[in-house]
Design a protein around this motif. Structure first.
Motif, PDB file in Angstrom:
ATOM      1  N   LEU A  25      24.174 -15.884 -11.898  1.00  0.00           N
ATOM      2  CA  LEU A  25      24.445 -14.501 -11.526  1.00  0.00           C
ATOM      3  C   LEU A  25      24.650 -13.739 -12.824  1.00  0.00           C
ATOM      4  N   VAL A  26      24.001 -12.592 -12.950  1.00  0.00           N
ATOM      5  CA  VAL A  26      24.016 -11.863 -14.218  1.00  0.00           C
ATOM      6  C   VAL A  26      24.303 -10.385 -14.026  1.00  0.00           C
ATOM      7  N   ILE A  27      24.808  -9.798 -15.086  1.00  0.00           N
ATOM      8  CA  ILE A  27      24.854  -8.351 -15.220  1.00  0.00           C
ATOM      9  C   ILE A  27      23.691  -8.015 -16.149  1.00  0.00           C
ATOM     10  N   ALA A  28      22.877  -7.082 -15.732  1.00  0.00           N
ATOM     11  CA  ALA A  28      21.679  -6.749 -16.507  1.00  0.00           C
ATOM     12  C   ALA A  28      21.479  -5.243 -16.523  1.00  0.00           C
ATOM     13  N   GLN A  29      20.680  -4.819 -17.489  1.00  0.00           N
ATOM     14  CA  GLN A  29      20.250  -3.424 -17.529  1.00  0.00           C
ATOM     15  C   GLN A  29      18.777  -3.410 -17.157  1.00  0.00           C
ATOM     16  N   GLU A  30      18.445  -2.561 -16.212  1.00  0.00           N
ATOM     17  CA  GLU A  30      17.042  -2.404 -15.834  1.00  0.00           C
ATOM     18  C   GLU A  30      16.651  -0.964 -16.103  1.00  0.00           C
ATOM     19  N   VAL A  31      15.459  -0.800 -16.671  1.00  0.00           N
ATOM     20  CA  VAL A  31      14.973   0.531 -17.027  1.00  0.00           C
ATOM     21  C   VAL A  31      13.745   0.831 -16.186  1.00  0.00           C
ATOM     22  N   GLN A  32      13.849   1.904 -15.402  1.00  0.00           N
ATOM     23  CA  GLN A  32      12.725   2.362 -14.589  1.00  0.00           C
ATOM     24  C   GLN A  32      12.530   3.840 -14.830  1.00  0.00           C
ATOM     25  N   HIS A  33      11.303   4.228 -15.109  1.00  0.00           N
ATOM     26  CA  HIS A  33      10.964   5.646 -15.299  1.00  0.00           C
ATOM     27  C   HIS A  33      11.863   6.296 -16.354  1.00  0.00           C
ATOM     28  N   GLY A  34      12.193   5.535 -17.411  1.00  0.00           N
ATOM     29  CA  GLY A  34      13.006   6.062 -18.497  1.00  0.00           C
ATOM     30  C   GLY A  34      14.487   6.126 -18.206  1.00  0.00           C
ATOM     31  N   GLU A  35      14.915   5.680 -17.037  1.00  0.00           N
ATOM     32  CA  GLU A  35      16.326   5.717 -16.662  1.00  0.00           C
ATOM     33  C   GLU A  35      16.900   4.306 -16.650  1.00  0.00           C
ATOM     34  N   ALA A  36      17.969   4.104 -17.430  1.00  0.00           N
ATOM     35  CA  ALA A  36      18.612   2.785 -17.511  1.00  0.00           C
ATOM     36  C   ALA A  36      19.755   2.709 -16.512  1.00  0.00           C
ATOM     37  N   ARG A  37      19.838   1.571 -15.826  1.00  0.00           N
ATOM     38  CA  ARG A  37      20.933   1.322 -14.879  1.00  0.00           C
ATOM     39  C   ARG A  37      21.441  -0.103 -15.076  1.00  0.00           C
ATOM     40  N   THR A  38      22.713  -0.269 -14.818  1.00  0.00           N
ATOM     41  CA  THR A  38      23.303  -1.597 -14.861  1.00  0.00           C
ATOM     42  C   THR A  38      23.314  -2.150 -13.445  1.00  0.00           C
ATOM     43  N   THR A  39      22.993  -3.445 -13.329  1.00  0.00           N
ATOM     44  CA  THR A  39      22.909  -4.065 -12.017  1.00  0.00           C
ATOM     45  C   THR A  39      23.507  -5.468 -12.054  1.00  0.00           C
ATOM     46  N   PHE A  40      23.915  -5.954 -10.907  1.00  0.00           N
ATOM     47  CA  PHE A  40      24.484  -7.291 -10.731  1.00  0.00           C
ATOM     48  C   PHE A  40      23.566  -8.034  -9.773  1.00  0.00           C
TER      49      PHE A  40
END
Length: 90
Positions: A25-40
């Motif tokens: 299980l990870v905390i990650a940053q995903e970048v879509q359409h130039g927008e970064a979000r943190t996700t679990f």
């Protein structure tokens, strides 16, 4: 996206020095359409690209939420979840 195993108000401890393994299980940053979000999410390796880099998916435990694939979006792992706790309210 991680309910019912993880609920709002739960506490998790993340170790940024660990390298995730399949099923972590990870905390990650995903970048879509130039927008970064943190996700679990759950970390899943699904292959290796032509440069020898793992192709990964970030998978929610709740199937009503989307899975993120590293061939479609930029994914950076922040850390691996090493502990989970929940307060018991009477």
């Amino acid at each position: 996206s991680m309910a019912p195993d993880y609920l709002p108000g739960d506490k998790i401890v993340v170790d940024a020095s660990l390298v995730p393994k399949p099923g972590s299980l990870v905390i990650a940053q995903e970048v879509q359409h130039g927008e970064a979000r943190t996700t679990f999410k759950k970390y899943r390796v699904i292959g290796v690209n032509e440069f020898g880099v793992d192709i990964v998916e970030l998978v929610p435990l709740n199937p009503d939420f989307p899975t993120y694939n590293s061939t479609q979006i930029e994914i950076s792992i922040i850390g691996v979840v090493v502990q989970h706790s929940r307060d018991i309210i009477h």
